[in-house]
Design a protein around this motif. Structure first.
Motif, PDB file in Angstrom:
ATOM      1  N   PRO A   3      60.202  39.839  28.915  1.00 29.95           N
ATOM      2  CA  PRO A   3      59.034  39.049  29.322  1.00 29.95           C
ATOM      3  C   PRO A   3      58.337  38.442  28.106  1.00 29.95           C
ATOM      4  O   PRO A   3      58.451  38.936  26.987  1.00 29.95           O
ATOM      5  CB  PRO A   3      58.130  40.074  30.002  1.00 29.95           C
ATOM      6  CG  PRO A   3      58.496  41.377  29.354  1.00 29.95           C
ATOM      7  CD  PRO A   3      59.956  41.271  28.986  1.00 29.95           C
ATOM      8  N   PHE A   4      57.625  37.355  28.354  1.00 31.37           N
ATOM      9  CA  PHE A   4      56.756  36.813  27.320  1.00 31.37           C
ATOM     10  C   PHE A   4      55.667  37.849  27.052  1.00 31.37           C
ATOM     11  O   PHE A   4      55.308  38.608  27.952  1.00 31.37           O
ATOM     12  CB  PHE A   4      56.102  35.507  27.801  1.00 31.37           C
ATOM     13  CG  PHE A   4      57.016  34.318  27.739  1.00 31.37           C
ATOM     14  CD1 PHE A   4      57.036  33.502  26.626  1.00 31.37           C
ATOM     15  CD2 PHE A   4      57.862  34.023  28.791  1.00 31.37           C
ATOM     16  CE1 PHE A   4      57.884  32.402  26.569  1.00 31.37           C
ATOM     17  CE2 PHE A   4      58.707  32.936  28.747  1.00 31.37           C
ATOM     18  CZ  PHE A   4      58.716  32.126  27.628  1.00 31.37           C
ATOM     19  N   PRO A   5      55.116  37.893  25.848  1.00 30.07           N
ATOM     20  CA  PRO A   5      54.027  38.829  25.563  1.00 30.07           C
ATOM     21  C   PRO A   5      52.842  38.596  26.512  1.00 30.07           C
ATOM     22  O   PRO A   5      52.609  37.480  26.973  1.00 30.07           O
ATOM     23  CB  PRO A   5      53.634  38.501  24.118  1.00 30.07           C
ATOM     24  CG  PRO A   5      54.830  37.811  23.542  1.00 30.07           C
ATOM     25  CD  PRO A   5      55.497  37.105  24.687  1.00 30.07           C
ATOM     26  N   ASP A   6      52.111  39.657  26.800  1.00 31.99           N
ATOM     27  CA  ASP A   6      50.985  39.584  27.736  1.00 31.99           C
ATOM     28  C   ASP A   6      49.914  38.584  27.329  1.00 31.99           C
ATOM     29  O   ASP A   6      49.210  38.046  28.175  1.00 31.99           O
ATOM     30  CB  ASP A   6      50.331  40.961  27.913  1.00 31.99           C
ATOM     31  CG  ASP A   6      51.233  41.919  28.680  1.00 31.99           C
ATOM     32  OD1 ASP A   6      52.124  41.448  29.417  1.00 31.99           O
ATOM     33  OD2 ASP A   6      51.038  43.134  28.536  1.00 31.99           O
ATOM     34  N   ASP A   7      49.769  38.327  26.024  1.00 33.30           N
ATOM     35  CA  ASP A   7      48.713  37.418  25.575  1.00 33.30           C
ATOM     36  C   ASP A   7      49.102  35.941  25.706  1.00 33.30           C
ATOM     37  O   ASP A   7      48.310  35.055  25.413  1.00 33.30           O
ATOM     38  CB  ASP A   7      48.287  37.729  24.143  1.00 33.30           C
ATOM     39  CG  ASP A   7      49.419  37.579  23.133  1.00 33.30           C
ATOM     40  OD1 ASP A   7      50.598  37.478  23.543  1.00 33.30           O
ATOM     41  OD2 ASP A   7      49.121  37.582  21.924  1.00 33.30           O
ATOM     42  N   VAL A   8      50.317  35.659  26.165  1.00 32.00           N
ATOM     43  CA  VAL A   8      50.744  34.276  26.399  1.00 32.00           C
ATOM     44  C   VAL A   8      50.363  33.926  27.836  1.00 32.00           C
ATOM     45  O   VAL A   8      50.995  34.371  28.779  1.00 32.00           O
ATOM     46  CB  VAL A   8      52.264  34.109  26.176  1.00 32.00           C
ATOM     47  CG1 VAL A   8      52.697  32.684  26.477  1.00 32.00           C
ATOM     48  CG2 VAL A   8      52.645  34.493  24.759  1.00 32.00           C
ATOM     49  N   ASP A   9      49.289  33.137  27.986  1.00 35.03           N
ATOM     50  CA  ASP A   9      48.816  32.853  29.340  1.00 35.03           C
ATOM     51  C   ASP A   9      49.103  31.437  29.817  1.00 35.03           C
ATOM     52  O   ASP A   9      48.857  31.108  30.962  1.00 35.03           O
ATOM     53  CB  ASP A   9      47.321  33.173  29.474  1.00 35.03           C
ATOM     54  CG  ASP A   9      46.482  32.462  28.418  1.00 35.03           C
ATOM     55  OD1 ASP A   9      47.027  31.688  27.627  1.00 35.03           O
ATOM     56  OD2 ASP A   9      45.259  32.694  28.408  1.00 35.03           O
ATOM     57  N   GLU A  22      66.161  31.879  21.487  1.00 31.72           N
ATOM     58  CA  GLU A  22      67.203  32.098  20.493  1.00 31.72           C
ATOM     59  C   GLU A  22      66.995  33.426  19.773  1.00 31.72           C
ATOM     60  O   GLU A  22      67.940  34.165  19.527  1.00 31.72           O
ATOM     61  CB  GLU A  22      67.247  30.947  19.495  1.00 31.72           C
ATOM     62  CG  GLU A  22      67.812  29.677  20.100  1.00 31.72           C
ATOM     63  CD  GLU A  22      67.771  28.489  19.154  1.00 31.72           C
ATOM     64  OE1 GLU A  22      67.231  28.605  18.031  1.00 31.72           O
ATOM     65  OE2 GLU A  22      68.293  27.435  19.546  1.00 31.72           O
ATOM     66  N   GLY A  23      65.742  33.728  19.433  1.00 30.58           N
ATOM     67  CA  GLY A  23      65.455  34.983  18.733  1.00 30.58           C
ATOM     68  C   GLY A  23      65.837  36.198  19.553  1.00 30.58           C
ATOM     69  O   GLY A  23      66.454  37.138  19.051  1.00 30.58           O
ATOM     70  N   PHE A  24      65.506  36.170  20.828  1.00 32.08           N
ATOM     71  CA  PHE A  24      65.807  37.307  21.687  1.00 32.08           C
ATOM     72  C   PHE A  24      67.290  37.362  22.026  1.00 32.08           C
ATOM     73  O   PHE A  24      67.926  38.412  21.899  1.00 32.08           O
ATOM     74  CB  PHE A  24      64.976  37.231  22.969  1.00 32.08           C
ATOM     75  CG  PHE A  24      65.336  38.290  23.975  1.00 32.08           C
ATOM     76  CD1 PHE A  24      65.130  39.624  23.687  1.00 32.08           C
ATOM     77  CD2 PHE A  24      65.892  37.954  25.187  1.00 32.08           C
ATOM     78  CE1 PHE A  24      65.472  40.615  24.596  1.00 32.08           C
ATOM     79  CE2 PHE A  24      66.242  38.932  26.111  1.00 32.08           C
ATOM     80  CZ  PHE A  24      66.027  40.258  25.819  1.00 32.08           C
ATOM     81  N   LEU A  48      67.843  31.331  29.844  1.00 36.32           N
ATOM     82  CA  LEU A  48      67.074  30.668  30.887  1.00 36.32           C
ATOM     83  C   LEU A  48      65.612  31.041  30.688  1.00 36.32           C
ATOM     84  O   LEU A  48      65.295  32.201  30.406  1.00 36.32           O
ATOM     85  CB  LEU A  48      67.539  31.129  32.270  1.00 36.32           C
ATOM     86  CG  LEU A  48      69.033  31.005  32.548  1.00 36.32           C
ATOM     87  CD1 LEU A  48      69.379  31.673  33.871  1.00 36.32           C
ATOM     88  CD2 LEU A  48      69.457  29.556  32.555  1.00 36.32           C
ATOM     89  N   THR A  49      64.733  30.063  30.832  1.00 36.11           N
ATOM     90  CA  THR A  49      63.305  30.306  30.663  1.00 36.11           C
ATOM     91  C   THR A  49      62.539  29.686  31.825  1.00 36.11           C
ATOM     92  O   THR A  49      63.063  28.829  32.530  1.00 36.11           O
ATOM     93  CB  THR A  49      62.790  29.688  29.340  1.00 36.11           C
ATOM     94  OG1 THR A  49      63.012  28.274  29.376  1.00 36.11           O
ATOM     95  CG2 THR A  49      63.489  30.292  28.131  1.00 36.11           C
ATOM     96  N   GLY A  58      54.348  32.847  38.400  1.00 33.68           N
ATOM     97  CA  GLY A  58      54.337  34.157  37.755  1.00 33.68           C
ATOM     98  C   GLY A  58      55.577  34.525  36.970  1.00 33.68           C
ATOM     99  O   GLY A  58      55.688  35.638  36.460  1.00 33.68           O
ATOM    100  N   ASP A  59      56.541  33.608  36.848  1.00 31.58           N
ATOM    101  CA  ASP A  59      57.759  33.885  36.091  1.00 31.58           C
ATOM    102  C   ASP A  59      57.434  33.912  34.603  1.00 31.58           C
ATOM    103  O   ASP A  59      56.967  32.929  34.036  1.00 31.58           O
ATOM    104  CB  ASP A  59      58.808  32.809  36.379  1.00 31.58           C
ATOM    105  CG  ASP A  59      60.110  33.040  35.637  1.00 31.58           C
ATOM    106  OD1 ASP A  59      60.293  34.126  35.039  1.00 31.58           O
ATOM    107  OD2 ASP A  59      60.965  32.143  35.675  1.00 31.58           O
TER     108      ASP A  59
END
Length: 83
Positions: A3-9, A22-24, A48-49, A58-59
């Motif tokens: 998941p994206f970090p929680d602080d990414v809204d 790419e990093g992940f 896929l993002t 909510g994805d």
């Protein structure tokens, strides 16, 4: 998947998403899962993002996908395959 970090809204811009994907998908997590570094793999690594529509629903996940280098179907699991 991660998941994206929680602080990414808000949906990150394309460059940030590419960097995260790419990093992940080609980093340490790939090495742990497949058993070799992504630079040595015979797999084609993609990810896929979420898009704007799915982000609004909510994805928040980046999903890594491996295919054969020739785009044929991967037979069996890539996990610990060291390919």
């Amino acid at each position: 998947q991660t998941p994206f970090p929680d602080d990414v809204d808000t949906l990150p811009n394309e460059g940030a998403i590419k960097s995260l994907g790419e990093g992940f998908c080609q980093g340490e997590d790939f090495t742990k899962y497949v058993g070799i570094e992504s630079g040595k793999t015979s797999y084609q690594v993609e990810y896929l993002t979420p898009g704007e529509g799915t982000w609004a629903q909510g994805d928040r996940k980046i999903t890594c996908v491996v295919t054969q280098g020739d785009k044929s179907q991967v037979k069996g699991s890539a996990k610990n395959s060291k390919k």
